[in-house]
Design a protein around this motif. Structure first.
Motif, PDB file in Angstrom:
ATOM      1  N   ALA A 112       0.828  -1.213   0.000  1.00 41.55           N
ATOM      2  CA  ALA A 112       0.000   0.000   0.000  1.00 41.55           C
ATOM      3  C   ALA A 112       0.857   1.256   0.000  1.00 41.55           C
ATOM      4  O   ALA A 112       1.934   1.294   0.608  1.00 41.55           O
ATOM      5  N   ASP A 113       0.377   2.280  -0.668  1.00 39.36           N
ATOM      6  CA  ASP A 113       1.002   3.588  -0.583  1.00 39.36           C
ATOM      7  C   ASP A 113       0.769   4.139   0.820  1.00 39.36           C
ATOM      8  O   ASP A 113      -0.380   4.228   1.274  1.00 39.36           O
ATOM      9  N   VAL A 114       1.852   4.504   1.504  1.00 43.36           N
ATOM     10  CA  VAL A 114       1.725   4.897   2.912  1.00 43.36           C
ATOM     11  C   VAL A 114       0.850   6.133   3.067  1.00 43.36           C
ATOM     12  O   VAL A 114      -0.017   6.181   3.953  1.00 43.36           O
ATOM     13  N   ASP A 115       1.023   7.132   2.218  1.00 42.10           N
ATOM     14  CA  ASP A 115       0.220   8.345   2.343  1.00 42.10           C
ATOM     15  C   ASP A 115      -1.253   8.072   2.073  1.00 42.10           C
ATOM     16  O   ASP A 115      -2.140   8.641   2.731  1.00 42.10           O
ATOM     17  N   GLU A 116      -1.530   7.208   1.114  1.00 44.32           N
ATOM     18  CA  GLU A 116      -2.923   6.872   0.815  1.00 44.32           C
ATOM     19  C   GLU A 116      -3.562   6.145   1.998  1.00 44.32           C
ATOM     20  O   GLU A 116      -4.690   6.457   2.397  1.00 44.32           O
ATOM     21  N   ALA A 117      -2.846   5.163   2.537  1.00 45.88           N
ATOM     22  CA  ALA A 117      -3.378   4.438   3.691  1.00 45.88           C
ATOM     23  C   ALA A 117      -3.513   5.359   4.893  1.00 45.88           C
ATOM     24  O   ALA A 117      -4.491   5.294   5.648  1.00 45.88           O
ATOM     25  N   ALA A 118      -2.533   6.227   5.078  1.00 44.46           N
ATOM     26  CA  ALA A 118      -2.580   7.158   6.208  1.00 44.46           C
ATOM     27  C   ALA A 118      -3.766   8.103   6.101  1.00 44.46           C
ATOM     28  O   ALA A 118      -4.348   8.498   7.123  1.00 44.46           O
ATOM     29  N   ALA A 119      -4.155   8.451   4.883  1.00 42.77           N
ATOM     30  CA  ALA A 119      -5.298   9.360   4.705  1.00 42.77           C
ATOM     31  C   ALA A 119      -6.576   8.757   5.279  1.00 42.77           C
ATOM     32  O   ALA A 119      -7.417   9.473   5.842  1.00 42.77           O
ATOM     33  N   HIS A 120      -6.726   7.431   5.147  1.00 46.71           N
ATOM     34  CA  HIS A 120      -7.894   6.771   5.753  1.00 46.71           C
ATOM     35  C   HIS A 120      -7.862   6.917   7.275  1.00 46.71           C
ATOM     36  O   HIS A 120      -8.894   7.140   7.913  1.00 46.71           O
ATOM     37  N   LEU A 121      -6.676   6.793   7.840  1.00 48.21           N
ATOM     38  CA  LEU A 121      -6.550   6.898   9.294  1.00 48.21           C
ATOM     39  C   LEU A 121      -6.726   8.345   9.757  1.00 48.21           C
ATOM     40  O   LEU A 121      -7.271   8.597  10.839  1.00 48.21           O
ATOM     41  N   PRO A 145       5.731  -7.762   8.041  1.00 46.30           N
ATOM     42  CA  PRO A 145       5.547  -6.609   7.161  1.00 46.30           C
ATOM     43  C   PRO A 145       4.301  -5.782   7.475  1.00 46.30           C
ATOM     44  O   PRO A 145       4.334  -4.552   7.368  1.00 46.30           O
ATOM     45  N   ASP A 146       3.206  -6.427   7.861  1.00 46.41           N
ATOM     46  CA  ASP A 146       1.997  -5.670   8.169  1.00 46.41           C
ATOM     47  C   ASP A 146       2.145  -4.858   9.448  1.00 46.41           C
ATOM     48  O   ASP A 146       1.564  -3.776   9.575  1.00 46.41           O
ATOM     49  N   HIS A 147       2.916  -5.354  10.391  1.00 45.82           N
ATOM     50  CA  HIS A 147       3.168  -4.600  11.618  1.00 45.82           C
ATOM     51  C   HIS A 147       4.057  -3.386  11.328  1.00 45.82           C
ATOM     52  O   HIS A 147       3.820  -2.295  11.850  1.00 45.82           O
ATOM     53  N   ILE A 148       5.066  -3.591  10.501  1.00 53.96           N
ATOM     54  CA  ILE A 148       5.929  -2.467  10.115  1.00 53.96           C
ATOM     55  C   ILE A 148       5.113  -1.417   9.362  1.00 53.96           C
ATOM     56  O   ILE A 148       5.230  -0.213   9.620  1.00 53.96           O
ATOM     57  N   GLN A 149       4.268  -1.882   8.455  1.00 53.46           N
ATOM     58  CA  GLN A 149       3.454  -0.945   7.677  1.00 53.46           C
ATOM     59  C   GLN A 149       2.430  -0.231   8.567  1.00 53.46           C
ATOM     60  O   GLN A 149       2.168   0.969   8.380  1.00 53.46           O
ATOM     61  N   ALA A 150       1.869  -0.937   9.548  1.00 52.94           N
ATOM     62  CA  ALA A 150       0.937  -0.293  10.479  1.00 52.94           C
ATOM     63  C   ALA A 150       1.638   0.832  11.235  1.00 52.94           C
ATOM     64  O   ALA A 150       1.068   1.905  11.462  1.00 52.94           O
ATOM     65  N   HIS A 151       2.886   0.582  11.657  1.00 57.72           N
ATOM     66  CA  HIS A 151       3.676   1.636  12.302  1.00 57.72           C
ATOM     67  C   HIS A 151       3.848   2.830  11.371  1.00 57.72           C
ATOM     68  O   HIS A 151       3.611   3.982  11.776  1.00 57.72           O
ATOM     69  N   ARG A 152       4.248   2.577  10.138  1.00 59.44           N
ATOM     70  CA  ARG A 152       4.486   3.667   9.189  1.00 59.44           C
ATOM     71  C   ARG A 152       3.217   4.471   8.947  1.00 59.44           C
ATOM     72  O   ARG A 152       3.242   5.713   8.924  1.00 59.44           O
ATOM     73  N   VAL A 153       2.109   3.765   8.763  1.00 60.73           N
ATOM     74  CA  VAL A 153       0.838   4.437   8.477  1.00 60.73           C
ATOM     75  C   VAL A 153       0.368   5.236   9.683  1.00 60.73           C
ATOM     76  O   VAL A 153      -0.087   6.381   9.548  1.00 60.73           O
ATOM     77  N   ALA A 154       0.484   4.656  10.885  1.00 63.72           N
ATOM     78  CA  ALA A 154       0.037   5.359  12.088  1.00 63.72           C
ATOM     79  C   ALA A 154       0.856   6.625  12.325  1.00 63.72           C
ATOM     80  O   ALA A 154       0.298   7.696  12.618  1.00 63.72           O
ATOM     81  N   MET A 155       2.170   6.520  12.196  1.00 66.60           N
ATOM     82  CA  MET A 155       3.023   7.678  12.441  1.00 66.60           C
ATOM     83  C   MET A 155       2.824   8.754  11.366  1.00 66.60           C
ATOM     84  O   MET A 155       2.811   9.950  11.656  1.00 66.60           O
ATOM     85  N   ARG A 156       2.650   8.324  10.126  1.00 61.77           N
ATOM     86  CA  ARG A 156       2.412   9.289   9.050  1.00 61.77           C
ATOM     87  C   ARG A 156       1.054   9.967   9.231  1.00 61.77           C
ATOM     88  O   ARG A 156       0.924  11.184   9.040  1.00 61.77           O
ATOM     89  N   ALA A 157       0.051   9.185   9.629  1.00 66.33           N
ATOM     90  CA  ALA A 157      -1.275   9.760   9.844  1.00 66.33           C
ATOM     91  C   ALA A 157      -1.245  10.787  10.966  1.00 66.33           C
ATOM     92  O   ALA A 157      -1.886  11.845  10.866  1.00 66.33           O
TER      93      ALA A 157
END
Length: 288
Positions: A112-121, A145-157
């Protein structure tokens, strides 16, 4: 402005069951105390390994649907009513373990694109306006990988939300002090003959283990041990619980930790120097 209760906690997790293992006692405590607890789960865990033989036929979307029902039951045990799936049900699928071909699936969360996923959050953050965010560290606790991505998305959001109207006052990562885990495993090895389990995991198998000095906050969840165990038991495809211990699909026993630990990574610490916080909301202005 939100009309939700004064204390508002947001947790971001990768799959159903992660929340109960890591934060079950914390969620039950704050829900019981009247705080608004929001859980955002990023995938439905469609590639998880299934423990019970009677459910071994489940895979893909069918497994995801089953795990969603398990999540609903688990949150009922914890008293949590606000449960969201990032971007809506099925928006992001489980990525499988690191290094597998599953990681290359364009629909998986890892891609997933991190910024796109973060926008949902960010939408959730603006709606709920949490004072506290809890998620994983930058290694996802143990490298999934999903845990790492969850971290990235949460922090970016959190970063994007701060620039568009709501700066979350405190952000925590899940942690466990190494001495606590070592002591818990020592007790487990003594008790093992009295359990249905045959082998124990190792300290290194527990996500988020760090030296004691990294831990800023500990929440005594003893009063919510039964609720946490019930929530974990609800995730029957992924977890087998026996007393104060549990196993995942690897059949290696681990202790259920009812005191849960955190590292404050953003925000003002609400404790005297050298002491740990005992409340995630400690020091948040305007929150009793």
């Amino acid at each position: 402005m939100t009309d939700l209760p004064g204390r508002r906690l947001l947790l971001v997790h990768a799959h159903p069951d992660d929340e109960s293992i890591n934060n079950g006692a914390t969620m039950a405590r704050y829900a019981a105390e009247g705080a608004h607890v929001t859980l955002v789960t990023c995938t439905l865990g469609e590639r998880g390994e299934v423990i019970p033989p009677g459910l071994a036929h489940l895979s893909g979307a069918a497994l995801g649907g089953h795990r969603r029902r398990e999540l609903t039951e688990a949150m009922g045990a914890l008293g949590v009513r606000d449960v969201r799936l990032l971007g809506g049900a099925g928006r992001y699928s489980d990525s499988g373990m690191m290094g597998l071909p599953d990681n290359d699936d364009p629909a998986c969360f890892w891609q997933a694109d991190v910024d796109e996923a973060a926008a949902h959050l960010v939408e959730v953050i603006h709606e709920v306006r949490p004072q506290v965010l809890v998620t994983y560290d930058d290694e996802g606790g143990y490298g999934h990988p999903d845990h790492i991505q969850a971290h990235r998305v949460a922090m970016r959001a959190a970063e994007l939300a701060a620039g568009s109207g709501w700066a979350i006052p405190k952000i925590y990562w899940n942690r466990v002090p190494r001495p606590v885990v070592e002591d818990a495993f020592a007790r487990l090895r003594e008790d093992l003959p009295g359990t249905p389990f045959t082998k124990t995991a190792e300290v290194g198998d527990v996500p988020g283990v760090v030296p004691e000095e990294r831990v800023t906050t500990e929440l005594d969840g003893t009063a919510y041990a039964t609720a946490k165990a019930a929530a974990m038991r609800a995730h029957a495809t992924q977890i087998t619980v026996d007393g104060p211990y549990f196993v995942l699909s690897n059949e290696l026993a681990q202790p259920i930790l009812t005191t849960e630990y955190y590292e404050l990574v953003r925000g003002e610490r609400g404790a005297d120097p050298g002491e740990r916080e005992t409340d995630l909301f400690a020091g948040v202005e305007g929150v009793a």
